[in-house]
Design a protein around this motif. Sequence first.
Motif, mmCIF file in Angstrom:
data_model
loop_
_atom_site.group_PDB
_atom_site.id
_atom_site.type_symbol
_atom_site.label_atom_id
_atom_site.label_comp_id
_atom_site.label_asym_id
_atom_site.label_seq_id
_atom_site.Cartn_x
_atom_site.Cartn_y
_atom_site.Cartn_z
ATOM 1 N N LEU A 101 0.821 -1.209 0.000
ATOM 2 C CA LEU A 101 0.000 0.000 0.000
ATOM 3 C C LEU A 101 0.853 1.256 0.000
ATOM 4 O O LEU A 101 0.510 2.249 -0.650
ATOM 5 C CB LEU A 101 -0.925 0.004 1.223
ATOM 6 N N ALA A 102 1.955 1.222 0.731
ATOM 7 C CA ALA A 102 2.829 2.396 0.834
ATOM 8 C C ALA A 102 4.167 1.978 1.421
ATOM 9 O O ALA A 102 4.287 0.923 2.061
ATOM 10 C CB ALA A 102 2.191 3.481 1.709
ATOM 11 N N ASP A 153 8.132 4.003 2.814
ATOM 12 C CA ASP A 153 8.971 5.195 2.887
ATOM 13 C C ASP A 153 10.102 4.927 3.869
ATOM 14 O O ASP A 153 10.036 4.020 4.703
ATOM 15 C CB ASP A 153 8.152 6.399 3.354
ATOM 16 N N ARG A 156 5.268 8.700 9.686
ATOM 17 C CA ARG A 156 4.924 8.002 8.437
ATOM 18 C C ARG A 156 3.656 7.165 8.631
ATOM 19 O O ARG A 156 2.742 7.191 7.808
ATOM 20 C CB ARG A 156 6.069 7.082 7.996
ATOM 21 N N SER A 160 1.282 7.393 10.891
ATOM 22 C CA SER A 160 0.083 8.214 11.117
ATOM 23 C C SER A 160 -0.511 8.669 9.796
ATOM 24 O O SER A 160 -1.739 8.638 9.602
ATOM 25 C CB SER A 160 0.444 9.430 11.982
ATOM 26 N N SER A 161 0.348 9.072 8.864
ATOM 27 C CA SER A 161 -0.112 9.511 7.550
ATOM 28 C C SER A 161 -0.767 8.361 6.793
ATOM 29 O O SER A 161 -1.808 8.541 6.145
ATOM 30 C CB SER A 161 1.065 10.066 6.755
ATOM 31 N N TRP A 162 -0.176 7.181 6.891
ATOM 32 C CA TRP A 162 -0.742 6.032 6.162
ATOM 33 C C TRP A 162 -2.081 5.597 6.751
ATOM 34 O O TRP A 162 -2.983 5.189 6.012
ATOM 35 C CB TRP A 162 0.248 4.866 6.188
ATOM 36 N N GLU A 213 -4.241 7.558 8.157
ATOM 37 C CA GLU A 213 -5.202 8.540 7.673
ATOM 38 C C GLU A 213 -5.603 8.254 6.232
ATOM 39 O O GLU A 213 -6.756 8.485 5.838
ATOM 40 C CB GLU A 213 -4.609 9.950 7.784
ATOM 41 N N GLN A 214 -4.671 7.722 5.435
ATOM 42 C CA GLN A 214 -4.945 7.452 4.030
ATOM 43 C C GLN A 214 -5.664 6.132 3.801
ATOM 44 O O GLN A 214 -6.608 6.055 3.009
ATOM 45 C CB GLN A 214 -3.622 7.446 3.255
ATOM 46 N N PHE A 215 -5.224 5.084 4.520
ATOM 47 C CA PHE A 215 -5.733 3.735 4.252
ATOM 48 C C PHE A 215 -6.624 3.193 5.364
ATOM 49 O O PHE A 215 -7.208 2.111 5.205
ATOM 50 C CB PHE A 215 -4.568 2.763 4.036
ATOM 51 N N GLY A 216 -6.719 3.911 6.462
ATOM 52 C CA GLY A 216 -7.546 3.440 7.560
ATOM 53 C C GLY A 216 -7.047 2.123 8.124
ATOM 54 O O GLY A 216 -5.844 1.908 8.272
#
Length: 354
Positions: free
Chosen positions: A219-220, A222, A234, A236-238, A240-243
């Motif tokens: 999914l992501a 970094d 990192r 936390s951002s994911w 928010e994006q992918f739940g």
Amino acid sequence: MIRTIKSCFTRSFPKAVALGLAAVLLAGCTAAGSAEPRTLRVGVAVYLQSDTFIGTLVQELERLAQAREIEDGVKINLNVVDGRGSQLTQTEQIDRLIALDYDVLCVNIVDRTSAAQLIDKAQEADIPVIFFNREPVAEDLYRWDRVYYVGAKAEESGVLQGQILLDRWLNREQPMDKNGDGILQYVLLEGEPGHQDAMLRTEYAVKTLTGAGVEVEKLAGDTANWDRSQATARMSSWIEQFGTSIEAVISNNDDMALGAIDACQDLGLTEDEMPVVVGVDATAPALEAVREGTLCGTVRNDAQGIAGSMLELALALAKGEEPAASLPLSDEKYVWLPYQRVTLRQLEAEQGGV
């Protein structure tokens, strides 16, 4: 002191020969009660001492050195310098250690592509070098016959990470496949851009899963530079994006794995919503997280074994002995320590709980 006696020799003598003759003279003086025990001066340059694993390794080296002082009657002076993640800073520190004519250098290099320059400087001063934990390019180790590497094979840790995830994926009592699509959705926390250990751990963790027939979807991913707080950001951002569709977090080390767990807890994920997280190093905080059940597993990087091998190698080099007589060397340059997978089951077994 070895430095005082060594000054009686001309610089045309190799350092190992001078040290060996000095040791003989010192033995006689000590027997007569007129000299202090000989001193081995070891410069230890680390890339970042605040790194949890590196800090643990340095503590092990200091502990083992103290034990050897009592056991062998030799003084061991360890001077640990912290590069703070800067190759420029570390190079300046090593230049100072060379200028002070230390007996052995132990280097946890910041940038592996800078090894050749450091080796050439050490060779000119006839000071042997032991690289550890961060492996230089193989060609650089063969620039001089008094350069060695102590560590573990990064690909092995990736394989063991993959096996931990595979076992969990196949465990029907603790299903990972939250959406039931038969695909393991994961995110990846990498150590550093272009770092060999990061690349190999990543490659072999995923390859172990796919080689066993598990279909995966990234999914992501970094870099978080081996750092817990960066990994928290990192993750936390994911989230928010992918739940909660993130089913696994593959982390190149424990600090970043714990950072991912911090993010999940900070955002209020329940136990059922939490992804399965795996790390590498088996640091004390990570082992506690395994016991708590927030970290599925880690891979033990043998800090005590690395420190012990470095110390044995340093002592052999300072005495002018053949290192292969004291340690198992691969390709005349490498001392490899094995990794070991660590899950709650292994910890309970070690404690006699099962």
